[in-house]
Enzyme design. Structure first.
Site, PDB file in Angstrom:
ATOM      1  N   ASP A  84     -17.355  14.848  57.041  1.00  0.00           N
ATOM      2  CA  ASP A  84     -17.035  14.750  55.621  1.00  0.00           C
ATOM      3  C   ASP A  84     -15.756  13.969  55.364  1.00  0.00           C
ATOM      4  O   ASP A  84     -15.689  13.152  54.438  1.00  0.00           O
ATOM      5  CB  ASP A  84     -16.913  16.145  55.001  1.00  0.00           C
ATOM      6  CG  ASP A  84     -18.266  16.699  54.592  1.00  0.00           C
ATOM      7  OD1 ASP A  84     -19.293  16.204  55.090  1.00  0.00           O
ATOM      8  OD2 ASP A  84     -18.301  17.639  53.779  1.00  0.00           O
ATOM      9  N   ASN A 109     -23.793  13.714  52.917  1.00  0.00           N
ATOM     10  CA  ASN A 109     -23.995  14.932  52.128  1.00  0.00           C
ATOM     11  C   ASN A 109     -22.656  15.619  51.870  1.00  0.00           C
ATOM     12  O   ASN A 109     -22.563  16.843  51.825  1.00  0.00           O
ATOM     13  CB  ASN A 109     -24.955  15.883  52.844  1.00  0.00           C
ATOM     14  CG  ASN A 109     -25.502  16.961  51.919  1.00  0.00           C
ATOM     15  OD1 ASN A 109     -25.426  16.844  50.701  1.00  0.00           O
ATOM     16  ND2 ASN A 109     -26.051  18.016  52.498  1.00  0.00           N
ATOM     17  N   ASP A 146     -18.255  29.820  50.316  1.00  0.00           N
ATOM     18  CA  ASP A 146     -18.578  29.318  51.650  1.00  0.00           C
ATOM     19  C   ASP A 146     -18.512  30.413  52.715  1.00  0.00           C
ATOM     20  O   ASP A 146     -18.967  30.204  53.843  1.00  0.00           O
ATOM     21  CB  ASP A 146     -17.659  28.162  52.030  1.00  0.00           C
ATOM     22  CG  ASP A 146     -18.023  26.881  51.291  1.00  0.00           C
ATOM     23  OD1 ASP A 146     -19.136  26.809  50.727  1.00  0.00           O
ATOM     24  OD2 ASP A 146     -17.193  25.945  51.271  1.00  0.00           O
ATOM     25  N   GLU A 162     -25.214  22.310  50.396  1.00  0.00           N
ATOM     26  CA  GLU A 162     -25.900  21.381  51.294  1.00  0.00           C
ATOM     27  C   GLU A 162     -27.392  21.669  51.373  1.00  0.00           C
ATOM     28  O   GLU A 162     -28.205  20.778  51.628  1.00  0.00           O
ATOM     29  CB  GLU A 162     -25.270  21.432  52.687  1.00  0.00           C
ATOM     30  CG  GLU A 162     -23.988  20.656  52.823  1.00  0.00           C
ATOM     31  CD  GLU A 162     -22.759  21.351  52.291  1.00  0.00           C
ATOM     32  OE1 GLU A 162     -21.638  20.898  52.575  1.00  0.00           O
ATOM     33  OE2 GLU A 162     -22.888  22.379  51.572  1.00  0.00           O
ATOM     34  N   HIS A 180     -24.240  22.815  57.970  1.00  0.00           N
ATOM     35  CA  HIS A 180     -23.292  23.316  58.960  1.00  0.00           C
ATOM     36  C   HIS A 180     -23.058  24.814  58.844  1.00  0.00           C
ATOM     37  O   HIS A 180     -22.906  25.514  59.850  1.00  0.00           O
ATOM     38  CB  HIS A 180     -21.972  22.550  58.843  1.00  0.00           C
ATOM     39  CG  HIS A 180     -21.370  22.578  57.467  1.00  0.00           C
ATOM     40  ND1 HIS A 180     -20.037  22.790  57.239  1.00  0.00           N
ATOM     41  CD2 HIS A 180     -21.915  22.417  56.222  1.00  0.00           C
ATOM     42  CE1 HIS A 180     -19.787  22.753  55.940  1.00  0.00           C
ATOM     43  NE2 HIS A 180     -20.916  22.529  55.298  1.00  0.00           N
ATOM     44  N   ARG A 181     -23.003  25.345  57.634  1.00  0.00           N
ATOM     45  CA  ARG A 181     -22.678  26.762  57.476  1.00  0.00           C
ATOM     46  C   ARG A 181     -23.844  27.667  57.887  1.00  0.00           C
ATOM     47  O   ARG A 181     -23.619  28.780  58.366  1.00  0.00           O
ATOM     48  CB  ARG A 181     -22.221  27.041  56.045  1.00  0.00           C
ATOM     49  CG  ARG A 181     -21.028  26.190  55.648  1.00  0.00           C
ATOM     50  CD  ARG A 181     -20.016  26.900  54.804  1.00  0.00           C
ATOM     51  NE  ARG A 181     -18.927  25.984  54.470  1.00  0.00           N
ATOM     52  CZ  ARG A 181     -17.890  25.718  55.268  1.00  0.00           C
ATOM     53  NH1 ARG A 181     -17.792  26.328  56.440  1.00  0.00           N
ATOM     54  NH2 ARG A 181     -16.952  24.867  54.897  1.00  0.00           N
ATOM     55  N   LYS A 241     -20.030  18.371  60.453  1.00  0.00           N
ATOM     56  CA  LYS A 241     -19.627  18.130  59.066  1.00  0.00           C
ATOM     57  C   LYS A 241     -18.234  18.677  58.792  1.00  0.00           C
ATOM     58  O   LYS A 241     -17.455  18.071  58.057  1.00  0.00           O
ATOM     59  CB  LYS A 241     -20.649  18.779  58.125  1.00  0.00           C
ATOM     60  CG  LYS A 241     -20.523  18.379  56.669  1.00  0.00           C
ATOM     61  CD  LYS A 241     -21.712  18.914  55.889  1.00  0.00           C
ATOM     62  CE  LYS A 241     -21.809  18.273  54.514  1.00  0.00           C
ATOM     63  NZ  LYS A 241     -20.699  18.589  53.637  1.00  0.00           N
TER      64      LYS A 241
END
Length: 420
Positions: free
Chosen positions: A54, A96, A298, A326, A375-376, A401
């Site tokens: 990112d 993204n 998040d 995302e 990613h999360r 990311k």
């Protein structure tokens, strides 16, 4: 792990995870600081920064607009700007990266020329219409045909003046984008919320703190209105704190395994809103029956995976915004928890209910976790693999990311993994 396989199966450790881990720098703060330093006149040194997909995309876009960005080491950027951005020779591609896309959509309105802000297939499904509407109200020629990227902005070299209203219900990033561009106006600009609902107010506070560090003058008129003076920005040396969202995985890993992971920074030293998750995670395995995730969005995937092992069910509320991250994280969390064991989670409107089962720990429940290029989702479901055998994370490289060293970190704590 320099070259990651297509899938990673975690081997549950037989010991508590204990050690010292330094989380990467904050993605949110790094991308704010990069933009503000790029808009400033002079050379700024950013230390403690995150180097991930990112932030690399943000830096590349700024370089396209005439900003000099050097990288003397793994956690520093040296940014030299002239006080304005210049028109790039082609579209800005931001993958993204939501923060970079939203922030630059507003900032490039200060360019004298045409700029196209675009992203990958996932980004082209993420809403941007409220921000485009707000820009138009300032007299800026901006258009997004689908209500999502790509966005075309015909800039006139200034951000205008006057009052701009924004519906921040979908994302606080719209508010931050307008605020950060506002010092580049021809006169004072008022940024006002159209309602009291704001996705994550703590991130607006992060924005204001960074703006002031680079010389902006911002006055809070009331709870939902800020007046920004047309000062431009001044170069500054800026220290970026560790990423609180990344810290949630470490707090979660320690809680799940009965371990003790020293992050080198106290939870109350973070200014990022996701640090609120530490107090919730500390209650595991007796998490609250209802958790409001609105101000720590998040962190919700981390806590949702922990909730699978909780003593009692957990309902997550205030998380509607997770549907436009995302991926649709509410749906993804429910789907993947149910992949581990049918009936483990369900969606109720925009709430997520996790039907906790502490007996999951110690079982072998083979499950191939889809990560949706998010990613999360990958990092949070890896935590399930600390207590359940057979958890396989697909597309593990998507963690690049925000946390490129995530799998190396787990390996360093003694977690075994098998690639395929």
């Amino acid at each position: 792990m320099t070259a990651l396989p297509a899938a990673l199966t975690l081997i549950p450790p037989t010991h508590p995870l204990v050690g010292r881990v330094s989380p990467p720098g904050s993605k949110s703060i790094t991308n704010r600081a990069l933009l503000l330093a790029a808009l400033a006149d002079g050379t700024s040194r950013l230390t403690g920064a995150l180097k991930s997909k990112d932030t690399v995309l943000m830096a590349a876009a700024l370089r396209q607009m005439g900003v000099s960005i050097e990288e003397p080491d793994a956690t520093s950027f040296v940014v030299t700007g002239t006080g304005k951005l210049t028109a790039p020779d082609g579209p800005l591609f931001l993958g993204n990266a939501g923060t970079a896309t939203r922030f630059l959509t507003a900032a490039v309105a200060t360019v004298d020329g045409t700029v196209i802000v675009d992203g990958d297939a996932h980004m082209r499904l993420r809403p941007i219409a409220p921000l485009v509407t707000a820009l138009r109200s300032l007299g800026i020629d901006a258009a997004a045909e689908t209500g999502c990227p790509p966005i075309t902005i015909h800039g006139k070299g200034s951000f205008g003046r006057g009052r701009v209203e924004i519906d921040s219900g979908l994302s606080s990033q719209y508010v931050s984008a307008l605020l950060m561009a506002a010092p580049m106006g021809e006169g004072p600009i008022e940024v006002a919320l159209t309602g009291s609902d704001i996705g994550a107010r703590g991130y607006v506070d992060l924005t204001l703190a960074a703006m002031r560090a680079f010389g902006a003058k911002v006055e809070q008129v009331d709870a939902g209105t800020w007046r920004v003076q047309p000062t431009g920005y001044s170069a500054a040396d800026f220290v970026i704190e560790p990423d609180a969202s990344a810290a949630t995985y470490l707090w979660g890993a320690a809680a799940l395994t009965g371990g003790d992971i020293d992050l080198g920074v106290a939870s109350d030293a973070f200014t990022q809103p996701d640090a609120l998750a530490q107090a919730v995670i500390a209650q595991f395995p007796n998490l609250p029956a209802v958790i409001d995730g609105s101000q720590m969005q998040d962190a919700v995937p981390t806590i949702a995976v922990l909730a699978a092992f909780n003593t009692t069910p957990v309902r997550f509320v205030g998380i509607a915004n997770l549907r436009v991250k995302e991926c649709d994280r509410i749906s993804a969390l429910s789907t993947e928890l149910n992949r581990i064991r049918s009936g483990l989670a369900r969606e109720e409107g925009d709430d997520l209910v996790v039907n906790s089962d502490p007996t999951l720990a110690g079982q072998t429940l083979p499950a191939r976790i889809e990560t949706y290029a998010d990613h999360r989702i990958a990092m949070s479901f890896a935590l399930a693999g600390l207590r359940i055998g057979g958890i396989t994370i697909l597309d593990p490289s998507c963690v690049g990311k925000t946390y490129p060293d995530y799998w190396d970190m787990l390996a360093g704590l003694g977690v075994g993994m098998v690639g395929e």
